[in-house]
Scaffold this active site. Structure first.
Site: not given
Length: 158
Positions: A34-38
């Site tokens: 659930e990360c902006g870098f996923t």
């Protein structure tokens, strides 16, 4: 000395001896669903598909220490990676990368390749470590470094 002299559990709970990857170029990444870098899972899978036959392996280590962005259990993480990104590289059980409970692999990686200003802590999800065929850490990359930007460094080691 190789940083790959440890055993770590895979998402399915099976223990994996990381020394099995000695002789390969290894990219270690702490991940989160659930990360902006996923979205980088897509680039990591592309790198893996492009170079695995030449000796690259990517090892993903889910971590919930940054913004609680990896809340799921191992089965949920595996299903997410498969469904959304078709991940085929080895994914390991959720770990800590910082603090007293940090996985021994990450303690070794951080010591071998400190970050900016010599800090050893991991700052966020998708920090990457590149390891040569002898098991020596040769690079540390920030979460903002997209997987495709590693191509030249990987090719130099293959």
């Amino acid at each position: 000395m190789s940083v790959l002299n440890v055993q770590m559990p895979l998402l399915n709970g099976q223990e994996q001896d990381l020394s099995a990857y000695k002789g390969q170029v290894v990219l270690v990444v702490n991940t989160a669903s659930e990360c902006g870098f996923t979205y980088q899972y897509e680039g990591l899978e592309k790198l893996y598909g492009q170079y695995k036959d030449r000796g690259l392996v990517i090892l993903g280590f889910p971590c919930n220490q940054f913004g609680y962005q990896e809340k799921g259990d191992n089965a949920t993480i595996g299903a997410f990676c498969q469904k959304n990104y078709g991940v085929t590289f080895p994914m390991f059980a959720k770990i800590d990368v910082n603090g007293d409970l940090a996985a021994p692999l990450y303690k070794t990686l951080k010591k071998a390749a400190p970050g900016l200003l010599g800090t050893q802590s991991i700052k966020w999800n998708f920090t990457k470590f590149l390891i040569n065929r002898d098991g020596k850490v040769v690079g540390r990359y920030a979460p903002t470094t997209k997987p495709e930007k590693l191509t030249a460094d990987i090719e130099a080691l293959l």
